[in-house]
Design an enzyme around this catalytic site. Structure first.
Site, PDB file in Angstrom:
ATOM      1  CB  CYS A   1      14.206 -48.153  82.787  1.00  0.00           C
ATOM      2  SG  CYS A   1      15.983 -48.199  83.142  1.00  0.00           S
TER       3      CYS A   1
ATOM      4  CB  CYS B   1      18.585 -55.520  83.502  1.00  0.00           C
ATOM      5  SG  CYS B   1      16.980 -55.259  82.726  1.00  0.00           S
TER       6      CYS B   1
END
Ligand SMILES: N[C@H](CCC[C@H](N)C(=O)O)C(=O)O
Length: 290
Positions: free
Chosen positions: A78, A226
């Protein structure tokens, strides 16, 4: 009763990608899928990803990080969440660099020139069909053929696929609204070609050094940003000769600079990390009413 009750948390964001950092260092507590699903509900602990930090496993690293999506699925990368954890640990230690570890490997993080900016070495991408992973063999993952339904049909160009610690499919578009990603996203995320599902991006290349991106995240849905998708889009654009290896990827939440370094092929992602508030987790935060 969750083992996380009374543990410290910090609510942060990376370009609006909602991140909940839960500090489990010095404890045997472990975040479960049910914990993530409960905490992700709207409230002061809502998040797109939960970053659980544990005591380091490898000498020279500051912490071992587990990453859970809002749906409770555990993943290995992430980007935005890593910048947030790195920023917090560097602030805590008064350091300009920190090494983190996840299931996908080591992540070297350094403070950027501007305050709150962090650069993360996300490692090298993997392009092999089995590394993405895909359910079928494809010789060239720069453009793969996959069956689309009527909702996704306007995505006529074959997507590029890549693993940057997690699986991504990049659809090249001239118009970011060519499909409604809220409808097409879940269909593509769960396409049978992606046995571990996939993060789905619509990418519009606007110059040899600029990409605009919209992302439907595996396990989290539409997010403002993202980090791994920005990395995936940047390396896919470079390997299909749409851009160079140093690009600015602009997401709805803002820009990230991605450099796909010559030589070792490591991806360097630079962007902000923002602290919002902190506290300790309480039993009420896990209740259905949260
Ligand atoms: N949804 C992603 C994980 C979080 C990625 C994103 N938040 C980022 O900043 O990289 C996945 O399931 O692989």
């Amino acid at each position: 009763m969750s083992s996380l009750i009374d543990r410290p948390f910090a609510k942060m964001n990376g370009l609006g990608n909602e991140i909940l950092v839960v500090d489990l260092r010095g404890s045997s507590a472990r975040a479960s899928a049910a914990d993530a699903q409960a905490l992700a509900r709207r409230g002061e602990t809502h998040f797109d990803q939960l970053m659980a930090i544990h005591d380091p496993k490898t000498p020279g690293t500051a912490a071992f990080m587990r990453i859970l999506n809002a749906d409770g699925s555990e993943v290995s990368a992430c980007g935005n969440g890593t910048r947030c954890v790195a920023w917090g640990l560097m602030e805590e230690a008064g350091a300009r660099e920190v090494m983190l570890e996840t299931a996908a490997g080591l992540l070297e993080c350094t403070a950027g020139e501007a305050p709150g900016q962090v650069t993360v070495d996300m490692g090298a991408p993997k392009f092999g069909w089995a590394d993405i992973p895909l359910a079928e063999e494809f010789a060239d993952t720069r453009a793969i053929e996959l069956q689309l339904g009527p909702i996704e049909a306007p995505l006529i160009h074959s997507p590029s696929v890549v693993n940057v610690g997690n699986p991504h499919a990049i659809f090249w578009v001239d118009d970011l609204d060519v499909v409604d990603l809220r409808r097409a996203g879940p269909l593509l995320e769960n396409h049978p070609l992606f046995p571990e599902r996939a993060n789905i991006s619509l990418a519009k290349v606007t110059s040899k050094s600029a990409i605009t991106l919209k992302v439907w995240e595996r396990g989290a849905g539409l997010t403002l940003a993202c980090g791994t998708a920005a990395c995936a889009a940047a390396v896919s654009a470079a390997r299909t000769r749409r851009t160079g290896r140093d690009v600015v990827v602009t997401l709805p939440g803002g820009p990230l600079r991605i450099v796909w370094r010559e030589g070792d092929d490591h991806i360097l992602m630079t962007g902000p990390a923002e602290f919002e508030h902190d506290g300790r987790l309480t039993a009420e935060m896990f209740s259905a009413a949260a």
